[in-house]
Design a protein around this motif. Structure first.
Motif, mmCIF file in Angstrom:
data_model
loop_
_atom_site.group_PDB
_atom_site.id
_atom_site.type_symbol
_atom_site.label_atom_id
_atom_site.label_comp_id
_atom_site.label_asym_id
_atom_site.label_seq_id
_atom_site.Cartn_x
_atom_site.Cartn_y
_atom_site.Cartn_z
ATOM 1 N N ALA A 71 0.818 -1.215 0.000
ATOM 2 C CA ALA A 71 0.000 0.000 0.000
ATOM 3 C C ALA A 71 0.851 1.264 0.000
ATOM 4 O O ALA A 71 0.344 2.361 -0.250
ATOM 5 C CB ALA A 71 -0.934 0.010 1.218
ATOM 6 N N PHE A 72 2.142 1.106 0.297
ATOM 7 C CA PHE A 72 3.056 2.247 0.357
ATOM 8 C C PHE A 72 4.046 2.244 -0.808
ATOM 9 O O PHE A 72 5.046 2.938 -0.776
ATOM 10 C CB PHE A 72 3.834 2.238 1.683
ATOM 11 N N ARG A 73 3.750 1.446 -1.864
ATOM 12 C CA ARG A 73 4.636 1.375 -3.021
ATOM 13 C C ARG A 73 3.875 1.669 -4.297
ATOM 14 O O ARG A 73 2.683 1.394 -4.400
ATOM 15 C CB ARG A 73 5.262 -0.023 -3.126
ATOM 16 N N GLN A 74 4.586 2.208 -5.274
ATOM 17 C CA GLN A 74 4.008 2.495 -6.580
ATOM 18 C C GLN A 74 4.404 1.418 -7.576
ATOM 19 O O GLN A 74 5.455 0.796 -7.429
ATOM 20 C CB GLN A 74 4.496 3.848 -7.105
ATOM 21 N N ASN A 75 3.562 1.246 -8.576
ATOM 22 C CA ASN A 75 3.899 0.347 -9.685
ATOM 23 C C ASN A 75 4.730 1.142 -10.694
ATOM 24 O O ASN A 75 4.252 2.115 -11.271
ATOM 25 C CB ASN A 75 2.621 -0.177 -10.344
ATOM 26 N N ASN A 76 5.980 0.734 -10.887
ATOM 27 C CA ASN A 76 6.887 1.489 -11.754
ATOM 28 C C ASN A 76 6.602 1.289 -13.243
ATOM 29 O O ASN A 76 7.082 2.058 -14.068
ATOM 30 C CB ASN A 76 8.342 1.080 -11.473
ATOM 31 N N GLN A 77 5.855 0.258 -13.579
ATOM 32 C CA GLN A 77 5.654 -0.073 -14.987
ATOM 33 C C GLN A 77 4.672 0.900 -15.635
ATOM 34 O O GLN A 77 3.556 1.086 -15.163
ATOM 35 C CB GLN A 77 5.117 -1.499 -15.113
ATOM 36 N N ARG A 78 5.114 1.531 -16.719
ATOM 37 C CA ARG A 78 4.284 2.490 -17.430
ATOM 38 C C ARG A 78 3.809 1.879 -18.735
ATOM 39 O O ARG A 78 4.587 1.267 -19.468
ATOM 40 C CB ARG A 78 5.065 3.775 -17.685
ATOM 41 N N LEU A 79 2.533 2.081 -19.024
ATOM 42 C CA LEU A 79 1.913 1.441 -20.186
ATOM 43 C C LEU A 79 2.539 1.879 -21.515
ATOM 44 O O LEU A 79 2.824 1.033 -22.368
ATOM 45 C CB LEU A 79 0.410 1.716 -20.170
#
Length: 274
Positions: A71-79
């Protein structure tokens, strides 16, 4: 390394600050002391932990810390970058053959993409690749659901244990009815457990569970695009057709971002050729 999602701690901190400001505005520093009760904290926190121990297996409870971190992390993968990657892989596969992608695997960080490309290189049929990757996607959804369910249960149990603490406080208050001066303070303490449980549920547990659900939906969406990309590369689709197909998943802002990435890539290739 995945970036931190600062909105979660900011949101929780902001909520608690607003509650504290509301208390200070009406009651000052003495009002803050009125809202602190150790016994009420024990009832709510202890009750929630006890319920979790009954409800879940040890293996699932051990995952709580890992789930909370998500819940405190972002998904680094960009579409847009993902689509650009598959267009590049498709161009090379059509130009040099699918086996040429072995040299590209080491540069791919996502294990899901790497697995799909390796299956394609091994000559696995598109339908089989889709079945294998879809099964892994389903298993991931199930793991995420089980982890998220612990947080959701915390959101359910916290208000309930707050009410239990209130009932305990009311019983104690009724036992001291012969002293009217204690009724007000005892009633206030009795209600604090309900307050604690409600705040924890609606400011911490339930919002975090909802955020984890949204993150899972985003990851499923990305992985579905990855499956489409792998199948396109394996079947030798024209890169332009594959670009149009995957581009259908992009929003307007994402399409602009992809155009910028394509322009930057073209400029880089032109520089190297020169």
């Amino acid at each position: 390394m995945r970036k931190r999602d600062f909105l979660t701690p900011i949101g929780i901190t902001f909520g608690f600050i607003m509650i504290m400001l509301a208390i200070l505005t009406k009651g000052g520093t003495e009002g803050v002391n009125s809202f602190l009760d150790i016994a009420s904290i024990f009832v709510v926190i202890g009750g929630v932990i006890g319920s979790l121990l009954i409800n879940f297996k040890v293996e699932q409870i051990k995952l709580t810390n890992k789930v909370l971190k998500e819940a405190f992390r972002q998904n680094n993968q960009r579409l847009p970058a993902l689509i650009t990657l598959f267009i590049s892989l498709s161009e090379r596969a059509r130009r040099e053959g699918i086996l040429a992608l072995e040299n590209e695997i080491d540069d791919v960080e996502d294990p899901f993409i790497k697995k799909g490309i390796l299956l394609a290189i091994d000559g696995v049929e598109p339908e089989v690749i889709q079945d294998i990757m879809s099964a892994e996607l389903t298993a991931m959804e199930e793991r995420h659901y089980r982890g998220r369910m612990i947080i959701e249960k915390c959101g359910e149990y916290a208000p309930a244990w707050g009410m239990i603490g209130t009932l305990v406080g009311l019983v104690l208050m009724l036992n001291s009815l012969e002293d009217p001066a204690t009724l007000g303070p005892n009633m206030a303490v009795a209600l604090l457990t309900t307050l604690y449980g409600t705040i924890l549920a609606n400011l911490v547990f339930l919002p975090m569970a909802s955020k984890l659900e949204i993150k899972t939906e985003e990851e499923v969406f990305l992985k579905q695009i990855i499956i489409e990309g792998v199948i396109g590369v394996q079947s030798g689709q024209n890169p332009r057709i594959l670009e149009e197909k995957l581009g259908a998943f992009l929003s307007g802002d994402m399409m602009k971002e992809q155009e910028k990435e394509k322009a930057a890539k073209f400029a880089e290739e032109s520089f190297h050729e020169a």
